[in-house]
Design a protein around this motif. Sequence first.
Motif, PDB file in Angstrom:
ATOM      1  N   PRO A  94       0.792  -1.330  -0.103  1.00 54.99           N
ATOM      2  CA  PRO A  94       0.051   0.002  -0.003  1.00 54.99           C
ATOM      3  C   PRO A  94       0.963   1.387  -0.125  1.00 54.99           C
ATOM      4  CG  PRO A  94      -0.583  -1.663   1.776  1.00 54.99           C
ATOM      5  CD  PRO A  94       0.672  -1.952   1.269  1.00 54.99           C
ATOM      6  N   ALA A  95       0.628   2.041  -0.967  1.00 52.83           N
ATOM      7  CA  ALA A  95       1.315   3.384  -0.894  1.00 52.83           C
ATOM      8  C   ALA A  95       0.649   4.577  -0.295  1.00 52.83           C
ATOM      9  CB  ALA A  95       1.684   3.655  -2.378  1.00 52.83           C
ATOM     10  N   VAL A  96      -0.647   4.663  -0.554  1.00 51.58           N
ATOM     11  CA  VAL A  96      -1.649   5.446  -0.103  1.00 51.58           C
ATOM     12  C   VAL A  96      -2.633   4.649   0.594  1.00 51.58           C
ATOM     13  CG1 VAL A  96      -3.152   7.716  -0.565  1.00 51.58           C
ATOM     14  CG2 VAL A  96      -1.074   7.028  -1.975  1.00 51.58           C
ATOM     15  N   ARG A  97      -3.014   5.179   1.825  1.00 58.16           N
ATOM     16  CA  ARG A  97      -3.831   4.498   2.828  1.00 58.16           C
ATOM     17  C   ARG A  97      -5.114   5.250   3.241  1.00 58.16           C
ATOM     18  NH1 ARG A  97      -0.517   0.154   5.456  1.00 58.16           N
ATOM     19  NH2 ARG A  97       1.503   0.314   4.674  1.00 58.16           N
ATOM     20  N   GLY A  98      -6.087   5.692   2.449  1.00 57.03           N
ATOM     21  CA  GLY A  98      -7.155   6.501   2.864  1.00 57.03           C
ATOM     22  C   GLY A  98      -6.878   8.089   2.986  1.00 57.03           C
ATOM     23  N   THR A 143       2.362  10.002  -5.221  1.00 57.68           N
ATOM     24  CA  THR A 143       1.304   9.086  -5.642  1.00 57.68           C
ATOM     25  C   THR A 143       0.164   9.765  -5.711  1.00 57.68           C
ATOM     26  OG1 THR A 143       2.511   7.194  -5.191  1.00 57.68           O
ATOM     27  CG2 THR A 143       0.144   6.765  -5.443  1.00 57.68           C
ATOM     28  N   THR A 144      -0.198  10.591  -4.332  1.00 59.10           N
ATOM     29  CA  THR A 144      -1.566  11.095  -4.095  1.00 59.10           C
ATOM     30  C   THR A 144      -1.497  12.330  -5.206  1.00 59.10           C
ATOM     31  OG1 THR A 144      -1.299  10.773  -1.543  1.00 59.10           O
ATOM     32  CG2 THR A 144      -2.802  12.544  -2.740  1.00 59.10           C
ATOM     33  N   VAL A 145      -0.650  13.120  -5.427  1.00 63.58           N
ATOM     34  CA  VAL A 145      -0.672  14.157  -6.400  1.00 63.58           C
ATOM     35  C   VAL A 145      -0.742  13.539  -7.725  1.00 63.58           C
ATOM     36  CG1 VAL A 145       0.448  16.170  -7.454  1.00 63.58           C
ATOM     37  CG2 VAL A 145       0.361  15.719  -4.800  1.00 63.58           C
ATOM     38  N   GLU A 146      -0.140  12.575  -8.269  1.00 65.01           N
ATOM     39  CA  GLU A 146      -0.294  12.035  -9.305  1.00 65.01           C
ATOM     40  C   GLU A 146      -1.796  11.538  -9.661  1.00 65.01           C
ATOM     41  OE1 GLU A 146       4.319  10.660 -10.357  1.00 65.01           O
ATOM     42  OE2 GLU A 146       2.765   9.207  -9.568  1.00 65.01           O
ATOM     43  N   CYS A 147      -2.231  10.795  -8.745  1.00 65.49           N
ATOM     44  CA  CYS A 147      -3.779  10.390  -8.781  1.00 65.49           C
ATOM     45  C   CYS A 147      -4.604  11.671  -9.076  1.00 65.49           C
ATOM     46  CB  CYS A 147      -4.018   9.620  -7.768  1.00 65.49           C
ATOM     47  SG  CYS A 147      -3.350   8.109  -7.296  1.00 65.49           S
ATOM     48  N   CYS A 148      -4.389  12.750  -8.312  1.00 66.92           N
ATOM     49  CA  CYS A 148      -4.984  13.856  -8.308  1.00 66.92           C
ATOM     50  C   CYS A 148      -4.895  14.440  -9.619  1.00 66.92           C
ATOM     51  CB  CYS A 148      -4.937  14.911  -7.218  1.00 66.92           C
ATOM     52  SG  CYS A 148      -5.267  14.281  -5.445  1.00 66.92           S
ATOM     53  N   ALA A 149      -3.891  14.594 -10.300  1.00 69.06           N
ATOM     54  CA  ALA A 149      -3.421  15.275 -11.547  1.00 69.06           C
ATOM     55  C   ALA A 149      -3.922  14.438 -12.645  1.00 69.06           C
ATOM     56  CB  ALA A 149      -2.077  15.450 -11.543  1.00 69.06           C
TER      57      ALA A 149
END
Length: 337
Positions: free
Chosen positions: A23-27, A50-56
Amino acid sequence: MSSPAADPALSVTDLRKSYGTRPAVRGVGFTAERGVLTAVLGPNGAGKTTTVECCAGLRRADAGTIEVLGRAVVSGARSAGYPAELRARVGVMLQDGGLPQAPKAGAVLEHVARLHHAPADPSQLLDRLGLRTVARTSVRRLSGGQRQRLALAAALVGRPELVFLDEPSAGLDPQVRLDVWELLRELRDAGVSMVLTTHLMQEAEELADHVVIIDDGRVVARGSPGELTGPEVVRVLPRQADDVAAVAAVLRHGLAGHDRFAVSAHSTEVTVQSAQPPDAAIVAAVGTALAEAGYGDAQIRADRRTLEDVFLELTGRRLGGPQTALAPEEPQRREPA
């Protein structure tokens, strides 16, 4: 239902992403309001990139909800993606640039500008970011810092409402970094929303209106810099770090008759907070309590905790460290036209 104008620039709820079994991002969940700069901080491997790449829209999330400028781009395990209309309103700057290597720098920026309906003037951006002298140099011959500035220009040339900035000042020399910060302040003041990741704590302290700290794939703190650092306090640094607990106990006992004091032990220091900003009388009371208990050699100073202090306390690590293999700023040889 709120009106589009009232929607935040970015809203993230229970975002999850794994690579295989890891897991890289957990909620992760946070909100970036419009017209502010939100800094996302975290140690290497914390999940912030990873969070920002998902958001972008650059990486597919496994679960969660992401809304960009009032439109859902991820809902549950489904990704709606970025429609063309939304992509035109969002700018993205990657740390590795994502730039073609063969074309000349100026041609790349002009090409990106032509993809937008009402772009900014590419030549003005080149001037503002100190790239005029390398406009006719191929991207592959630019220094790491110059490529960073070109990537920033490409993210901004479309006049985005929201821009994601991944390490925007990595590889820049100090003066150029200050120039970039000034440009980002101007854009924020003009109403542009920004989400920024950085390894430079000073960058976050100078620019951020809101800070989100991520560690081990989870949000561990969020708020304005002032909310996270708290009010001004008396900081006590014992000569030996092992004495922190003992010094805290001494101060709790020695200041017991003063109900306006709150004593907290941290990893390397003790803080004493009072109902009012610390003055000479408060510092003197702390010094007296320490001297009477044999800790008169401890350092005492009245100031505000920094974001670095908060980050270290929450994650056990310092934010600063190696950023990338970007080459430092250096003069580049110009190519013939």
